[in-house]
Write an enzyme that holds these catalytic residues in place. Structure first.
Site, mmCIF file in Angstrom:
data_model
loop_
_atom_site.group_PDB
_atom_site.id
_atom_site.type_symbol
_atom_site.label_atom_id
_atom_site.label_comp_id
_atom_site.label_asym_id
_atom_site.label_seq_id
_atom_site.Cartn_x
_atom_site.Cartn_y
_atom_site.Cartn_z
ATOM 1 N N ASP A 74 0.784 -1.232 0.000
ATOM 2 C CA ASP A 74 0.000 0.000 0.000
ATOM 3 C C ASP A 74 0.826 1.299 0.000
ATOM 4 O OD1 ASP A 74 -1.782 2.011 0.496
ATOM 5 O OD2 ASP A 74 -2.594 1.197 2.351
ATOM 6 N N LYS A 141 -9.889 -12.872 5.951
ATOM 7 C CA LYS A 141 -10.622 -12.412 4.781
ATOM 8 C C LYS A 141 -11.864 -13.265 4.569
ATOM 9 C CE LYS A 141 -9.473 -9.789 0.861
ATOM 10 N NZ LYS A 141 -8.382 -9.047 0.287
ATOM 11 N N GLY A 177 -5.642 -18.317 1.867
ATOM 12 C CA GLY A 177 -5.872 -19.628 2.457
ATOM 13 C C GLY A 177 -4.932 -20.714 1.963
ATOM 14 N N MET A 299 -16.200 -50.709 4.993
ATOM 15 C CA MET A 299 -17.149 -49.612 5.064
ATOM 16 C C MET A 299 -16.785 -48.763 6.253
ATOM 17 S SD MET A 299 -20.748 -51.339 4.265
ATOM 18 C CE MET A 299 -20.226 -52.726 5.207
ATOM 19 N N LYS A 375 -16.450 -40.295 -12.110
ATOM 20 C CA LYS A 375 -17.283 -41.051 -13.036
ATOM 21 C C LYS A 375 -18.751 -40.674 -12.853
ATOM 22 C CE LYS A 375 -19.092 -45.039 -12.283
ATOM 23 N NZ LYS A 375 -20.341 -44.844 -11.520
ATOM 24 N N CYS A 465 -22.596 -47.580 -8.797
ATOM 25 C CA CYS A 465 -21.767 -47.442 -7.597
ATOM 26 C C CYS A 465 -20.698 -48.513 -7.533
ATOM 27 C CB CYS A 465 -22.619 -47.558 -6.342
ATOM 28 S SG CYS A 465 -24.000 -46.424 -6.312
#
Ligand SMILES: *[C@@H]1O[C@H](CO)[C@@H](O)[C@H](O)[C@H]1NC(C)=O
Ligand SMILES: *[C@@H]1O[C@H](CO)[C@@H](O)[C@H](O)[C@H]1NC(C)=O
Ligand SMILES: *[C@@H]1O[C@H](CO)[C@@H](O)[C@H](O)[C@H]1NC(C)=O
Ligand SMILES: *[C@@H]1O[C@H](CO)[C@@H](O)[C@H](O)[C@H]1NC(C)=O
Ligand SMILES: *[C@@H]1O[C@H](CO)[C@@H](O)[C@H](O)[C@H]1NC(C)=O
Length: 555
Positions: A74, A141, A177, A299, A375, A465
């Site tokens: 600045d 920010k 970030g 799972m 996919k 899936c």
């Protein structure tokens, strides 16, 4: 001198309590210099001019010792008083032309830009480099208007690349970030190759604030960031350089089928973990498919388990079949772990276009993650294109309706499908598979059409899936050439479906399911016994001339 500047690890200081704490800024910057930052911007929006000048003088001494340029945010007057190498100007700061007049040609002048227009103006007025952002929201920010994400940065880079010589030559860093967990992905994705430019414009560096200034040990933090900067991202590390076509189509297909057999054997031999985060609709079936092809299903929808699981050499399947805020947080946690470990991730954006929640979820996942394979059917892939910052050229003119966005009709012709997958794969630097009667798959360099499979697959739950599960296991077992591994997975899956469908004991979709599992298993066993004839029915076509259908444009 000015063109010797290395923008790659660009430190922006912050003197606020929240980030600097009670530490001495000059000491923190010295540590960062020792750690390897390549340029420093002193940013202090609140101190009096006297403090600014005395601090800047001390910083300049340290920077000079390391032969690193110091810029002042600045304040052109402070830069002049200190005699440092230049200034960085925000949109509300002094006019760039004015600053240039005062500082002269030799000083570095940078400008913050968050749009094409701001970038254009900054270049015209003579900026040496652009700080493009804000990439991600940060604690300092949160102003969402300026948060342009990776797509906004792509757009500005592309503008600079195709405008005039001065725009092409201007240096760029991205800001907002950036930290150790996203730096490599950001650089990787912004360095996507282009079909038109041999060396497309990319960022010259990343600007870092709190990941250095707020780090407990700024020297170690800078060192780590520098190390990341000069290394390939983990998800790239195990894969080979881009592959190109063999000259003759027959050779290409022969080679591909030979590789497919190897890949099928690799799944069988390595039994990779297929870590599935997904809805509960077809769990049992998916686990059985994984077992039948030789993989090990697990799972685990709880993200906190992912850091451990990601280290076991398996792959993650993210299936958006059911999206909840909680689920999304778990996905992100797991994705971060696999991205960091270099474990492959297959994204299955089920029904991505159906609701705004799913569209937003896809957008948010793609903005913050790397997916090795994405996919989906043509509607899902169209949403993927949107999340990647692209939209249909014809959109807005009402012809998206004609394209049947809301009806069951096909959206794209076959050549258009080839174009869409290859464009997206090149842009995201991954593998994109568009499923249909003919599947199109590409890594941005090579594109194949695959026409195996059977209509029964469309009549059972979870066939899309479980294809994702299959592909994930294949890539985990053969990460060197992810495209070939994915193709091999598709062939295994679809050829087994064909074999099952024609069996005498199969009377329809119900009896098809167990027969399909048998044949998936049978192919795996056959490969284990050295039999290769199952690939004889493979229907593979090399699409060497992907025509620019001009179908998609930048949002
Ligand atoms: C900047 O420094 C980095 C790290 O040493 C190096 O990899 C890169 O090539 C340099 N870039 C330029 C333009 O000199
Ligand atoms: C910036 O400076 C240029 C050249 O001096 C002038 O033409 C332009 O109007 C100025 N813009 C603003 C916003 O002050
Ligand atoms: C890195 O930055 C991203 C985006 O701002 C943020 O979501 C993530 O939590 C940060 N990671 C670390 C380790 O600070
Ligand atoms: C795998 O993916 C499918 C696809 O949705 C899912 O339904 C299933 O729960 C997952 N689990 C296993 C063990 O494969
Ligand atoms: C399995 O494959 C073999 C040939 O490799 C074939 O003879 C057999 O019929 C297939 N199906 C089953 C269910 O075994």
């Amino acid at each position: 001198m000015k063109d010797q500047v290395n923008y790659s690890l660009y430190l922006v200081t912050d003197s606020t309590e929240a980030i600097l704490g009670s530490r001495d800024l000059v000491e923190v910057v010295e540590q960062a210099l020792l750690g390897g930052v390549t340029i420093v911007q002193y940013r202090d929006k609140s101190s009096d001019t006297g403090i600014l000048i005395s601090t800047a003088k001390k910083l300049h001494e340290k920077c000079k010792q390391h032969n690193i340029p110091l810029l002042i945010n600045d304040r052109v007057d402070v830069a002049l008083a200190v005699g440092c190498e230049g200034v960085h100007l925000g949109q509300d700061d002094m006019n760039i032309s004015e600053a240039r007049r005062i500082l002269g040609e030799d000083k570095i002048i940078g400008a913050t830009v968050s749009s094409i227009e701001e970038a254009r103006v900054a270049v015209v007025r003579g900026a040496d480099y652009l700080g493009i952002g804000t990439l991600y929201a940060t604690n300092t920010k949160k102003n969402t208007k300026d948060i342009i994400g990776i797509n906004g940065i792509r757009k500005i880079l592309r503008f600079l690349d195709t405008a005039d010589e001065a725009s092409k030559a201007v240096k760029t860093v991205c800001i907002g970030g950036v930290n150790a967990s996203n730096l490599q992905r950001i650089i990787y994705q912004l360095s996507a190759p282009s079909p038109t430019a041999s060396k497309p414009k990319t960022i010259d560096g990343v600007a870092i604030v709190s990941a250095i200034v707020g780090a407990p040990n700024p020297k170690e933090a800078s060192k780590h960031l520098f190390q990341l900067l000069v290394s390939p991202p983990p998800f790239k590390a195990t894969s080979n350089e881009p592959h190109f076509w063999l000259e003759k189509d027959e050779d290409e297909v022969t080679h591909l089928l030979a590789e497919a057999i190897k890949a099928t054997k690799a799944v069988r031999d390595k039994s990779p973990l297929s870590h599935n985060m997904t809805n509960l609709v077809v769990q049992n079936f998916a686990a059985n498919v994984a077992l039948a092809i030789g993989a090990s299903p697990i799972m685990a929808n709880y993200g906190a388990e992912a850091p451990d699981l990601s280290k076991l050499g398996g792959a993650l399947v993210i299936n958006m079949g059911t999206v909840t805020p909680d689920g999304l947080l778990n996905y992100k946690q797991a994705i971060a772990a696999y991205n960091a470990a270099g474990g492959p991730i297959v994204l299955d954006p089920v029904g991505a276009g159906a609701t705004s929640v799913r569209r937003d979820a896809l957008q948010s996942l793609m903005a913050t993650s790397y997916f090795d394979v994405i996919k989906g059917n043509e509607r899902e892939i169209l949403q993927v294109a949107r999340a990647s910052g692209l939209t249909l050229q014809s959109e807005g003119s009402g012809s998206s309706q004609q394209r049947g966005v809301d009806s069951g009709k096909a959206l794209f012709s076959l050549p258009e499908k080839a174009y869409v997958v290859s464009l997206l794969a090149r842009r995201e630097r991954n593998v994109v598979l568009m499923t249909g009667a003919t599947d199109f798959i590409s890594d941005g360099t090579r594109t194949y059409a695959l026409s195996n499979g059977h209509a029964y697959l469309g009549l059972i739950t979870g066939s899309g899936c479980t294809l994702g599960t299959t592909i994930s296991a294949y890539i985990a077992a053969s990460p060197g050439d992810k495209l070939l591994a994915a193709v091999a997975g598709v062939l295994h899956y679809e050829i087994a479906a064909e074999m099952a469908a024609v069996r005498g004991d199969v009377k329809g979709p119900g009896t098809f399911v167990p027969a399909f599992l048998d044949e998936l298993y049978n192919v795996s066993v056959a490969v284990g016994e050295g039999k290769e004839d199952w690939t004889g029915v493979a229907k593979v076509q090399c699409i060497k001339d992907v025509v620019d259908a001009g179908l998609l444009k930048e949002l």
